[in-house]
Enzyme design. Sequence first.
Site, mmCIF file in Angstrom:
data_model
loop_
_atom_site.group_PDB
_atom_site.id
_atom_site.type_symbol
_atom_site.label_atom_id
_atom_site.label_comp_id
_atom_site.label_asym_id
_atom_site.label_seq_id
_atom_site.Cartn_x
_atom_site.Cartn_y
_atom_site.Cartn_z
ATOM 1 N N HIS A 150 69.720 61.891 50.838
ATOM 2 C CA HIS A 150 70.739 62.210 50.005
ATOM 3 C C HIS A 150 69.958 63.608 49.201
ATOM 4 O O HIS A 150 68.851 63.318 48.780
ATOM 5 C CB HIS A 150 71.173 61.231 48.989
ATOM 6 C CG HIS A 150 72.189 61.550 47.927
ATOM 7 N ND1 HIS A 150 73.038 62.639 47.913
ATOM 8 C CD2 HIS A 150 72.570 60.916 46.808
ATOM 9 C CE1 HIS A 150 73.945 62.842 46.931
ATOM 10 N NE2 HIS A 150 73.382 61.847 46.166
ATOM 11 N N HIS A 164 69.377 52.718 44.237
ATOM 12 C CA HIS A 164 69.454 52.284 42.899
ATOM 13 C C HIS A 164 69.441 50.598 43.011
ATOM 14 O O HIS A 164 70.254 49.993 43.313
ATOM 15 C CB HIS A 164 70.649 52.610 42.061
ATOM 16 C CG HIS A 164 70.578 54.205 42.115
ATOM 17 N ND1 HIS A 164 69.559 54.927 41.172
ATOM 18 C CD2 HIS A 164 71.393 55.169 42.401
ATOM 19 C CE1 HIS A 164 69.939 56.256 41.216
ATOM 20 N NE2 HIS A 164 70.784 56.474 42.059
ATOM 21 N N HIS A 181 78.030 59.638 48.481
ATOM 22 C CA HIS A 181 79.235 60.177 47.644
ATOM 23 C C HIS A 181 78.987 61.633 47.558
ATOM 24 O O HIS A 181 79.604 62.557 46.867
ATOM 25 C CB HIS A 181 79.326 59.592 46.505
ATOM 26 C CG HIS A 181 78.032 60.221 45.469
ATOM 27 N ND1 HIS A 181 78.245 60.555 44.088
ATOM 28 C CD2 HIS A 181 76.732 59.952 45.684
ATOM 29 C CE1 HIS A 181 77.136 60.790 43.515
ATOM 30 N NE2 HIS A 181 76.226 60.504 44.444
ATOM 31 N N ASP A 219 72.824 55.837 47.922
ATOM 32 C CA ASP A 219 73.517 55.383 46.691
ATOM 33 C C ASP A 219 74.592 54.179 47.108
ATOM 34 O O ASP A 219 74.891 53.422 46.086
ATOM 35 C CB ASP A 219 74.501 56.536 46.199
ATOM 36 C CG ASP A 219 73.737 57.520 45.379
ATOM 37 O OD1 ASP A 219 72.653 56.899 44.650
ATOM 38 O OD2 ASP A 219 73.756 58.505 45.409
ATOM 39 N N GLU A 277 70.758 64.566 46.027
ATOM 40 C CA GLU A 277 70.906 64.577 44.417
ATOM 41 C C GLU A 277 69.472 64.487 43.931
ATOM 42 O O GLU A 277 68.792 63.562 44.440
ATOM 43 C CB GLU A 277 71.851 63.623 43.910
ATOM 44 C CG GLU A 277 72.463 63.731 42.610
ATOM 45 C CD GLU A 277 73.707 63.152 42.130
ATOM 46 O OE1 GLU A 277 73.959 62.167 42.963
ATOM 47 O OE2 GLU A 277 74.127 63.236 41.207
ATOM 48 N N ASP A 329 68.104 62.734 41.628
ATOM 49 C CA ASP A 329 67.466 61.265 41.071
ATOM 50 C C ASP A 329 66.822 60.777 42.534
ATOM 51 O O ASP A 329 66.130 59.742 42.468
ATOM 52 C CB ASP A 329 68.427 60.469 40.897
ATOM 53 C CG ASP A 329 69.859 60.431 41.624
ATOM 54 O OD1 ASP A 329 70.205 61.161 42.201
ATOM 55 O OD2 ASP A 329 70.388 59.288 41.574
ATOM 56 N N HIS A 345 74.796 61.553 35.187
ATOM 57 C CA HIS A 345 75.559 62.570 35.641
ATOM 58 C C HIS A 345 76.179 63.039 34.436
ATOM 59 O O HIS A 345 77.253 63.259 34.185
ATOM 60 C CB HIS A 345 76.858 61.725 36.396
ATOM 61 C CG HIS A 345 76.507 61.375 37.841
ATOM 62 N ND1 HIS A 345 77.339 60.171 38.481
ATOM 63 C CD2 HIS A 345 75.565 61.638 38.730
ATOM 64 C CE1 HIS A 345 76.724 60.274 39.777
ATOM 65 N NE2 HIS A 345 75.587 61.099 39.862
ATOM 66 N N TYR A 349 79.155 50.545 38.785
ATOM 67 C CA TYR A 349 78.579 51.508 39.597
ATOM 68 C C TYR A 349 79.775 52.035 40.627
ATOM 69 O O TYR A 349 80.142 53.319 40.665
ATOM 70 C CB TYR A 349 77.712 51.072 40.383
ATOM 71 C CG TYR A 349 76.697 52.131 41.082
ATOM 72 C CD1 TYR A 349 75.564 52.298 40.687
ATOM 73 C CD2 TYR A 349 76.849 52.374 42.584
ATOM 74 C CE1 TYR A 349 74.792 53.429 41.607
ATOM 75 C CE2 TYR A 349 76.215 53.321 43.213
ATOM 76 C CZ TYR A 349 75.217 53.703 42.776
ATOM 77 O OH TYR A 349 74.580 54.374 43.495
#
Length: 395
Positions: free
Chosen positions: A80, A226, A146, A165, A82, A84, A24, A193
């Site tokens: 998601h 993750h 998130h 996540d 994002e 990653d 991030h 986390y």
Amino acid sequence: MAALEILPGIYSVGVVDWNVRNFHGHTYTTRRGSTYNAYLIIDEKIALVDTVYTPFSEELINNIKEVVPLGKIDYIIANHVEVDHSGALPSIMALCSKARILGTAKCKEGLYRHYYQNWNFQTVKTGDKLELGRRTLNFIEAPMIHWPDSMFTYCPLDSLLMPNDAFGQHFATAERFDDQVDQCALMEEAEEYYANILWPLNSVISRKIQEIQKLNVPIKMIAPSHGIIWRKDPAKIINAYRSWSAGDTKNKAVVVYETMWGATDKMAKQIAQGIASQGIEVKLYNIAETDRTEVITQMLSARGFLFGSSTHDNDMLPNIAAFLEIVKGLKPKGRQISFFGSYGWAGGAVGEMQELLKDSGADFTIPGIAFKYVPDQAELESCFEFGSKFAKILK
Ligand code: FEO
């Protein structure tokens, strides 16, 4: 890492990023690396749940090829946006001519704004289902867990939740399951986390856990995007999330400061002793020397925080300023906070620190203290008393 069958017909095809140490944009130190998990479901129709971070696209493709040719994939579930988790989508879509992507409306918008491709996309919302054959996938929107686009995917046949996540950890391991790794390290990473990514979203997470419990569906396995997969005791991480999101704390204070020539350091250590004298657990960090990810993790379970800084140009020092910007974003509602620091000819740091956090939701019951130049013995005793008084209100 090679593809691994985690349930009959369901494969883990994600990758391990052993060397990533910042996440991030350097807001989070990933001291144990991370993984980007993706899952391949083989049924009459074939679905890939999430992808991986862009530099690992080829590794993902090779893992999938161990199980099926990419051209056979019918659906890609994008839980998601994002990067990653979606970064490998352009490479995957180039090889899956018939695949349709499924995600929320916000996901559709987000993917377009990342990749500018007019992929075959089906918008789904909570309650929508996808029939694969023997299996059905159920979708549960999870906005702000998130990102606005976030979604969970649930497979009733296997009682498998794939929440992206949520329930993850930045924890690079060759092992894939909770029962194969050190439990202390696992929960340490899960807490780190939560503290560094999810803490500001406590109320949203609390409501989502209640919503999932009301659905009354069995969850035998949680496969996040993750870290390791929870198969032995998924309730362990759900209960931890319930506690963290409820803001549960213990008799603990965290002292975080930055010092110019050592006077604020002397104050900090006396304050910490005053806190400890009341039987309250205390952690002390010079933020200029400490990894802030670790400090924020310690703060998650603490009932009070004390922030200190020498005054420089009528303001706080730069490392504590950067740290308090993060604390402000954590919205530490209901936590007790106070301030301390030394100054030369004019003060300023204590007031500026409080001003920065005034809208954070924290309580400021004990006024801050500041002393000129180097504190004398009487002033050091005042610091001890200040710590002791602060500790008493935490009990
Ligand atoms: Fe792991 Fe929100 O990405």
